[in-house]
Design a protein around this motif. Sequence first.
Motif, PDB file in Angstrom:
ATOM      1  N   UNK A   1     -48.924 -24.007 -34.215  1.00 19.20           N
ATOM      2  CA  UNK A   1     -48.104 -24.418 -35.355  1.00 19.20           C
ATOM      3  C   UNK A   1     -47.853 -25.921 -35.360  1.00 19.20           C
ATOM      4  N   UNK A   2     -48.344 -26.632 -34.333  1.00 17.62           N
ATOM      5  CA  UNK A   2     -48.095 -28.060 -34.200  1.00 17.62           C
ATOM      6  C   UNK A   2     -49.366 -28.845 -34.511  1.00 17.62           C
ATOM      7  N   UNK A   3     -49.188 -29.999 -35.133  1.00 16.93           N
ATOM      8  CA  UNK A   3     -50.329 -30.838 -35.475  1.00 16.93           C
ATOM      9  C   UNK A   3     -50.652 -31.857 -34.392  1.00 16.93           C
ATOM     10  N   UNK A   4     -49.708 -32.094 -33.467  1.00 15.90           N
ATOM     11  CA  UNK A   4     -49.954 -33.018 -32.358  1.00 15.90           C
ATOM     12  C   UNK A   4     -49.153 -32.541 -31.159  1.00 15.90           C
ATOM     13  N   UNK A   5     -49.140 -33.388 -30.116  1.00 16.35           N
ATOM     14  CA  UNK A   5     -48.490 -33.003 -28.862  1.00 16.35           C
ATOM     15  C   UNK A   5     -47.018 -33.391 -28.796  1.00 16.35           C
ATOM     16  N   UNK A   6     -46.456 -33.896 -29.886  1.00 18.18           N
ATOM     17  CA  UNK A   6     -45.089 -34.405 -29.834  1.00 18.18           C
ATOM     18  C   UNK A   6     -44.092 -33.325 -29.419  1.00 18.18           C
ATOM     19  N   UNK A   7     -44.185 -32.156 -30.046  1.00 20.86           N
ATOM     20  CA  UNK A   7     -43.233 -31.103 -29.742  1.00 20.86           C
ATOM     21  C   UNK A   7     -43.784 -30.107 -28.723  1.00 20.86           C
ATOM     22  N   UNK A   8     -45.107 -30.066 -28.557  1.00 22.37           N
ATOM     23  CA  UNK A   8     -45.671 -29.248 -27.486  1.00 22.37           C
ATOM     24  C   UNK A   8     -45.248 -29.781 -26.128  1.00 22.37           C
ATOM     25  N   UNK A   9     -44.987 -31.091 -26.042  1.00 21.65           N
ATOM     26  CA  UNK A   9     -44.485 -31.684 -24.812  1.00 21.65           C
ATOM     27  C   UNK A   9     -43.137 -31.080 -24.439  1.00 21.65           C
ATOM     28  N   UNK A  10     -42.235 -31.025 -25.413  1.00 23.36           N
ATOM     29  CA  UNK A  10     -40.926 -30.418 -25.165  1.00 23.36           C
ATOM     30  C   UNK A  10     -41.085 -28.946 -24.818  1.00 23.36           C
ATOM     31  N   UNK A  11     -42.027 -28.276 -25.487  1.00 25.27           N
ATOM     32  CA  UNK A  11     -42.230 -26.850 -25.239  1.00 25.27           C
ATOM     33  C   UNK A  11     -42.655 -26.554 -23.816  1.00 25.27           C
ATOM     34  N   UNK A  12     -43.567 -27.345 -23.251  1.00 24.06           N
ATOM     35  CA  UNK A  12     -44.033 -27.076 -21.895  1.00 24.06           C
ATOM     36  C   UNK A  12     -42.935 -27.347 -20.881  1.00 24.06           C
ATOM     37  N   UNK A  13     -42.106 -28.379 -21.114  1.00 21.22           N
ATOM     38  CA  UNK A  13     -40.993 -28.632 -20.199  1.00 21.22           C
ATOM     39  C   UNK A  13     -39.929 -27.541 -20.293  1.00 21.22           C
ATOM     40  N   UNK A  14     -39.740 -27.018 -21.504  1.00 27.03           N
ATOM     41  CA  UNK A  14     -38.801 -25.900 -21.651  1.00 27.03           C
ATOM     42  C   UNK A  14     -39.292 -24.693 -20.852  1.00 27.03           C
ATOM     43  N   UNK A  15     -40.591 -24.411 -20.901  1.00 32.94           N
ATOM     44  CA  UNK A  15     -41.124 -23.272 -20.155  1.00 32.94           C
ATOM     45  C   UNK A  15     -40.978 -23.472 -18.649  1.00 32.94           C
ATOM     46  N   UNK A  16     -41.210 -24.687 -18.164  1.00 34.03           N
ATOM     47  CA  UNK A  16     -41.018 -24.953 -16.739  1.00 34.03           C
ATOM     48  C   UNK A  16     -39.563 -24.721 -16.361  1.00 34.03           C
ATOM     49  N   UNK A  17     -38.667 -25.265 -17.154  1.00 30.48           N
ATOM     50  CA  UNK A  17     -37.241 -25.107 -16.918  1.00 30.48           C
ATOM     51  C   UNK A  17     -36.848 -23.636 -16.975  1.00 30.48           C
ATOM     52  N   UNK A  18     -37.343 -22.904 -17.974  1.00 35.59           N
ATOM     53  CA  UNK A  18     -36.989 -21.494 -18.143  1.00 35.59           C
ATOM     54  C   UNK A  18     -37.525 -20.639 -17.003  1.00 35.59           C
ATOM     55  N   UNK A  19     -38.738 -20.923 -16.533  1.00 41.56           N
ATOM     56  CA  UNK A  19     -39.318 -20.148 -15.444  1.00 41.56           C
ATOM     57  C   UNK A  19     -38.519 -20.323 -14.161  1.00 41.56           C
ATOM     58  N   UNK A  20     -38.130 -21.550 -13.863  1.00 40.03           N
ATOM     59  CA  UNK A  20     -37.324 -21.794 -12.674  1.00 40.03           C
ATOM     60  C   UNK A  20     -35.958 -21.135 -12.814  1.00 40.03           C
ATOM     61  N   UNK A  21     -35.371 -21.183 -14.007  1.00 43.97           N
ATOM     62  CA  UNK A  21     -34.083 -20.533 -14.230  1.00 43.97           C
ATOM     63  C   UNK A  21     -34.179 -19.028 -14.037  1.00 43.97           C
ATOM     64  N   UNK A  22     -35.298 -18.435 -14.441  1.00 39.19           N
ATOM     65  CA  UNK A  22     -35.477 -16.998 -14.256  1.00 39.19           C
ATOM     66  C   UNK A  22     -35.592 -16.654 -12.776  1.00 39.19           C
ATOM     67  N   UNK A  23     -36.244 -17.530 -11.999  1.00 38.86           N
ATOM     68  CA  UNK A  23     -36.271 -17.313 -10.557  1.00 38.86           C
ATOM     69  C   UNK A  23     -34.892 -17.420  -9.943  1.00 38.86           C
ATOM     70  N   UNK A  24     -34.095 -18.395 -10.407  1.00 40.36           N
ATOM     71  CA  UNK A  24     -32.721 -18.517  -9.921  1.00 40.36           C
ATOM     72  C   UNK A  24     -31.890 -17.307 -10.321  1.00 40.36           C
ATOM     73  N   UNK A  25     -32.249 -16.677 -11.427  1.00 41.36           N
ATOM     74  CA  UNK A  25     -31.504 -15.495 -11.883  1.00 41.36           C
ATOM     75  C   UNK A  25     -31.612 -14.345 -10.882  1.00 41.36           C
TER      76      UNK A  25
END
Length: 608
Positions: free
Chosen positions: A279-303
């Motif tokens: 849904x993105x035309x460039x990497x501007x918001x995909x950058x935020x998306x990949x960092x969110x996934x890293x953050x979310x994955x670590x948070x799920x491990x902490x859960x």
Amino acid sequence: MTTQTTTPESPSTPNPGTPEGLVPIPPAIGRALATGGGALTIVSAFLAWTWTSAFPGDLTVYGYPGGLQVLVLIGGVLTTLFGLASYGVKGLGWLVPAGATSALRLAALGTFATAWYTILAITFQLGGIVNLEPGGYIVAIATLGALLGALALPFERPEPDTADPEDTPRERLVLDARNNIAVIKAAFASGTPTPARKLPAYAEILIIVAVLGLALTVFTYGIGTEYDELFLGFLLTTGFGFAAVAKAGLVSRISAITAKHRNVTLLGAFLAAAAFPFTQSDDQYATIGVYILIFATVALGLNIVVGLAGLLDLGYVAFLGVGAYTAAMVSGSPSSPFDIHLPFWLSALLGAAVAMIFGVLIGAPTLRLRGDYLAIVTLGFGEIFRIGVLNMDGTSGPDITNGSNGISSIPNLNILGFDFGQAHSFGGFTIARFANYFLLMLLITLIVVIVFRRSSDSRIGRAWIAIREDETAALAMGINGFRVKLIAFALGAALAGLAGTVQAHVTYTVTPEQYQFAHVVPPNSAFLLAAVVLGGMGTISGPLVGAALLYLIPAKLQFLGDYQLLAFGLTLVLLMRFRPEGLIPNRRRQLEFHEDAEAPTVLSKTGV
């Protein structure tokens, strides 16, 4: 005991014992005012609100809403729907299983807040109220009228208990029966809709697909907001909109459907997330998306550590650093002291294994402590890790991590000839570097979700929950508390280390400053713990949603400058005040914070 009754034939006419609204307007007039105000708000969104396009979003066009007008339009639609549902309009009862009044009140408040925020922003930025067009005056009056009408309505009973995936089939039957009885009683007492008939399986799956599609749309819109005013309006609309839908009982109803079709929900969520890069035309918001996934994955491990086992870990980000440094050292980086370049799958396993070893080494001597003492020890471990890698620079210690310079120039991944650093085209869509890593991180997130789900449903998962609820009672029942907690600590560390192996390649460089307890930019231990608590401890979707919010909001609030953390902290305080169990809690934890969440017994003339 004072009883509250309203005849089914005239739901808008309360008896003398009915609680009054906040505004001294007859409920019948208030309901009409709220519904009519919502409809007029919809009309106003298609009118011009200002004469100049100097205000972001170009609110000068007639017949086509733009910018903040779209958000106000959504709020107006919700207000109108809940207003019509309060009249008992056929076909809308399924949307308000817990009643429409509280939902109508919140929807009207959210629409009013977004509309008046827009009007005030236009006034202050453009230099006065004279810059408003007729549409601006109309939306201000319509939303104010809708809010006053909604506040005039009497208060209703609490929403029904939510379904919990951990419940046994017998517990779900008891929960359904209790909620249905409560709703039927309230229907006779206040005129709210009765429970909807059971839907066929294919209809429930279509509802899941629609909800996931809506979630993808909301996330894509929020992450792609182009200016500050639009993002603040987005927060107001989504916040109040979610609260309204939850008060209507629709979130509880959808939660029950997703719990019934867990595999379909998991697969659908994965496909919806995988569609985001396209849904993105460039990497501007995909950058935020990949960092969110890293953050979310670590948070799920902490859960696993915090949410299931009940262990307060304040140094968890160190395990993310262990995995990142391990992968960086064996990635072929010229800054690495080891002349090794392992394939990704091997470096990922190695990073997870090393993090697990550290988890065992730290947990073995400390997990006999409880509560605050364990928190202090884990906090110390996090600082020891950061200071340790900072001193391994060849001067203060052995030359392994390059000290404050870290390990840099980490090469992009190349898996089976697929270079993650290059743009690739699929079916006419082109995805660039961060989109490639987004899809890889999404696959790792799916693995972590499966591990979490299987672990929580297993025998060891039940032991974790027993330890969390009452460790003394669990020990008396024969559970080896130390072994069970050590497994949770080691598994959580391994999952964080796995995410760290991808983070090292995404960021190109790993440095000690990335793994502090508290830092402006997540992930860090404080934000990870906040993501688990805010999202909902012990659930799968809770930490994922919490991590997304905690990463996205600071990234979008940078225009506040020095006041960014103040605004962010106030937001967290308000969320914890009004929803201490988290945004997506399980039912057990929700009842801990709301012991009076049981639907009250309401007596009516019919004796039901």
